[in-house]
Design a protein around this motif. Structure first.
Motif, PDB file in Angstrom:
ATOM      1  N   LEU A  87       0.965  -1.057   0.031  1.00 28.63           N
ATOM      2  CA  LEU A  87      -0.116  -0.070   0.007  1.00 28.63           C
ATOM      3  C   LEU A  87       1.001   1.364   0.075  1.00 28.63           C
ATOM      4  CD1 LEU A  87      -2.740   1.248   0.289  1.00 28.63           C
ATOM      5  CD2 LEU A  87      -2.538   1.107   2.523  1.00 28.63           C
ATOM      6  N   PRO A  88       0.929   1.907  -0.911  1.00 28.63           N
ATOM      7  CA  PRO A  88       1.676   3.270  -0.971  1.00 28.63           C
ATOM      8  C   PRO A  88       1.073   4.220  -0.233  1.00 28.63           C
ATOM      9  CG  PRO A  88       1.275   2.459  -3.301  1.00 28.63           C
ATOM     10  CD  PRO A  88       0.380   1.666  -2.517  1.00 28.63           C
ATOM     11  N   MET A 100      -5.106  -4.961  11.720  1.00 26.18           N
ATOM     12  CA  MET A 100      -3.855  -3.581  11.543  1.00 26.18           C
ATOM     13  C   MET A 100      -3.384  -3.505  12.725  1.00 26.18           C
ATOM     14  SD  MET A 100      -2.706  -0.475  11.634  1.00 26.18           S
ATOM     15  CE  MET A 100      -3.497   1.101  11.074  1.00 26.18           C
ATOM     16  N   THR A 101      -1.864  -3.212  12.557  1.00 24.44           N
ATOM     17  CA  THR A 101      -1.247  -2.760  13.650  1.00 24.44           C
ATOM     18  C   THR A 101      -0.035  -2.203  13.443  1.00 24.44           C
ATOM     19  OG1 THR A 101      -0.393  -3.582  16.122  1.00 24.44           O
ATOM     20  CG2 THR A 101       0.552  -4.822  14.229  1.00 24.44           C
ATOM     21  N   MET A 102       0.403  -1.336  14.509  1.00 26.45           N
ATOM     22  CA  MET A 102       1.931  -0.620  14.341  1.00 26.45           C
ATOM     23  C   MET A 102       2.740  -1.085  15.368  1.00 26.45           C
ATOM     24  SD  MET A 102       0.592   3.321  13.621  1.00 26.45           S
ATOM     25  CE  MET A 102       2.138   4.004  13.369  1.00 26.45           C
ATOM     26  N   ALA A 103       3.977  -1.411  14.924  1.00 25.10           N
ATOM     27  CA  ALA A 103       4.930  -2.173  15.797  1.00 25.10           C
ATOM     28  C   ALA A 103       5.756  -0.857  16.562  1.00 25.10           C
ATOM     29  CB  ALA A 103       5.964  -2.939  15.167  1.00 25.10           C
ATOM     30  N   MET A 156       6.020  -1.105   7.943  1.00 23.79           N
ATOM     31  CA  MET A 156       6.103   0.160   7.202  1.00 23.79           C
ATOM     32  C   MET A 156       7.693   0.066   6.910  1.00 23.79           C
ATOM     33  SD  MET A 156       3.752   2.853   9.714  1.00 23.79           S
ATOM     34  CE  MET A 156       5.001   2.458  11.064  1.00 23.79           C
ATOM     35  N   SER A 157       7.976   1.413   6.291  1.00 24.68           N
ATOM     36  CA  SER A 157       9.151   1.419   5.446  1.00 24.68           C
ATOM     37  C   SER A 157      10.375   0.831   6.268  1.00 24.68           C
ATOM     38  CB  SER A 157       9.451   2.969   4.998  1.00 24.68           C
ATOM     39  OG  SER A 157       8.827   3.248   3.887  1.00 24.68           O
ATOM     40  N   GLY A 158      10.188   1.244   7.593  1.00 26.24           N
ATOM     41  CA  GLY A 158      11.566   0.708   8.375  1.00 26.24           C
ATOM     42  C   GLY A 158      11.543  -0.531   8.971  1.00 26.24           C
ATOM     43  N   ASP A 159      10.462  -1.413   8.821  1.00 26.02           N
ATOM     44  CA  ASP A 159      10.400  -2.701   9.339  1.00 26.02           C
ATOM     45  C   ASP A 159       9.721  -3.841   8.638  1.00 26.02           C
ATOM     46  OD1 ASP A 159       7.699  -1.849   9.804  1.00 26.02           O
ATOM     47  OD2 ASP A 159       7.799  -1.403  11.743  1.00 26.02           O
ATOM     48  N   PHE A 160       9.284  -3.410   7.469  1.00 27.35           N
ATOM     49  CA  PHE A 160       8.413  -4.468   6.475  1.00 27.35           C
ATOM     50  C   PHE A 160       8.829  -5.735   6.374  1.00 27.35           C
ATOM     51  CE2 PHE A 160      10.351  -2.170   3.000  1.00 27.35           C
ATOM     52  CZ  PHE A 160      10.841  -3.403   2.261  1.00 27.35           C
ATOM     53  N   GLU A 161      10.294  -5.942   6.352  1.00 26.16           N
ATOM     54  CA  GLU A 161      10.642  -7.256   6.114  1.00 26.16           C
ATOM     55  C   GLU A 161      10.585  -8.031   7.543  1.00 26.16           C
ATOM     56  OE1 GLU A 161      13.725  -5.016   3.506  1.00 26.16           O
ATOM     57  OE2 GLU A 161      12.915  -4.462   5.249  1.00 26.16           O
ATOM     58  N   GLY A 195       5.583   4.448   2.526  1.00 27.31           N
ATOM     59  CA  GLY A 195       5.509   5.797   2.346  1.00 27.31           C
ATOM     60  C   GLY A 195       6.799   6.381   1.956  1.00 27.31           C
ATOM     61  N   THR A 196       7.933   6.465   2.791  1.00 30.45           N
ATOM     62  CA  THR A 196       8.961   6.906   2.562  1.00 30.45           C
ATOM     63  C   THR A 196       9.997   6.244   1.591  1.00 30.45           C
ATOM     64  OG1 THR A 196       8.948   7.849   4.796  1.00 30.45           O
ATOM     65  CG2 THR A 196      11.145   7.909   3.706  1.00 30.45           C
ATOM     66  N   ALA A 197       9.987   5.183   1.620  1.00 34.46           N
ATOM     67  CA  ALA A 197      10.527   4.279   0.527  1.00 34.46           C
ATOM     68  C   ALA A 197      10.296   4.412  -0.627  1.00 34.46           C
ATOM     69  CB  ALA A 197      10.797   2.932   0.868  1.00 34.46           C
ATOM     70  N   ILE A 198       8.893   4.886  -0.863  1.00 32.53           N
ATOM     71  CA  ILE A 198       8.375   5.046  -2.268  1.00 32.53           C
ATOM     72  C   ILE A 198       8.424   6.504  -2.872  1.00 32.53           C
ATOM     73  CG2 ILE A 198       6.393   5.071  -3.874  1.00 32.53           C
ATOM     74  CD1 ILE A 198       5.713   2.473  -2.174  1.00 32.53           C
ATOM     75  N   PHE A 199       7.869   7.342  -1.804  1.00 31.87           N
ATOM     76  CA  PHE A 199       7.600   8.739  -2.164  1.00 31.87           C
ATOM     77  C   PHE A 199       8.674   9.619  -1.682  1.00 31.87           C
ATOM     78  CE2 PHE A 199       3.338   7.097  -2.279  1.00 31.87           C
ATOM     79  CZ  PHE A 199       2.822   7.864  -3.560  1.00 31.87           C
ATOM     80  N   GLY A 200       9.612   9.238  -0.808  1.00 27.44           N
ATOM     81  CA  GLY A 200      10.695  10.204  -0.389  1.00 27.44           C
ATOM     82  C   GLY A 200      10.342  10.522   1.072  1.00 27.44           C
TER      83      GLY A 200
END
Length: 231
Positions: A34-35, A163-166, A203-208, A221-226
């Motif tokens: 999801l961008p 959904m969750t945020m780590a 998210m960008s920092g932890d998706f792996e 977000g950041t990894a796609i749009f900066g």
């Protein structure tokens, strides 16, 4: 940002997601991206549309309103991923295709009411709080089953998953624990008859790490749009 830059970033993120899936022994087709376009201008979304993307995550309903007005006629599915106030339910019912941050009954009631007026249904994910951080929103884990049961009385809300945020931490195990907890909660709920195929986490920092724990959709977000732009 040029269109080539966005295309390169998108390909790099897709490659990283695919690699994380293979490392986890999973099929890359199992994990959607999801961008997240929050704070970025309509021109950035236009560039993303040219790449064949059409779903975009936004934190603020006002941004969805403004961007939808600036991009008339575009085939865009707006996804609300931020904490949602009940007084924004009207605009969500009119503009959004999905809400990933449903976490309380008064919000469910407000959305159901406005969706009845608009004669629409809405896909929703229940946000569960798996991080100890006070700044994170979400339903307490111990209340999930009761909440899912109550949502059966809201036919305009189509519950598709969780959904969750780590936790924001350099400790990979602490981060993975948040994702693992959500997967376990989903599994427990499914054992009780709830169909919850989707897990939006990472998210960008932890998706792996999220993919290793069973995520079916990562919010990037950041990894796609900066870097985020000032509002």
């Amino acid at each position: 940002m040029t269109a080539d830059t966005l295309a390169d970033r998108w390909r790099a993120v897709r490659a990283r997601v695919d690699a994380a899936c293979r490392t986890a022994g999973r099929d890359p087709a199992e994990v959607a991206i999801l961008p997240v376009s929050k704070t970025h201008p309509p021109t950035a979304i236009e560039q993303a549309l040219s790449l064949g993307l059409h779903r975009f995550g936004e934190n603020r309903v006002q941004e969805i309103r403004d961007k939808a007005a600036a991009l008339p006629g575009c085939d865009i599915a707006w996804v609300v991923i931020g904490h949602l106030q009940t007084n924004k339910a009207k605009y969500v019912a009119q503009l959004a295709s999905e809400v990933q941050s449903l976490d309380r009954m008064d919000l469910a009631e407000a959305l159901q009411h406005r969706l009845e007026i608009e004669d629409r249904v809405l896909d929703v994910l229940v946000q569960v709080k798996t991080s100890p951080e006070p700044s994170k929103f979400g339903l307490p884990p111990e209340k999930l089953i009761a909440f899912l049961t109550a949502l059966r009385d809201f036919p305009r809300l189509q519950v598709r998953g969780l959904m969750t945020m780590a936790i924001q931490s350099d400790d990979a195990q602490a981060v993975r624990s948040c994702f693992r907890d959500l997967r376990r909660l989903r599994d427990q709920a499914q054992e009780q008859g709830f169909e919850l195929p989707r897990l939006s986490m990472g998210m960008s920092g932890d998706f792996e790490l999220a993919i290793a724990e069973g995520s079916t959709e990562v919010r990037i977000g950041t990894a796609i749009f900066g870097a985020r732009q000032a509002l």
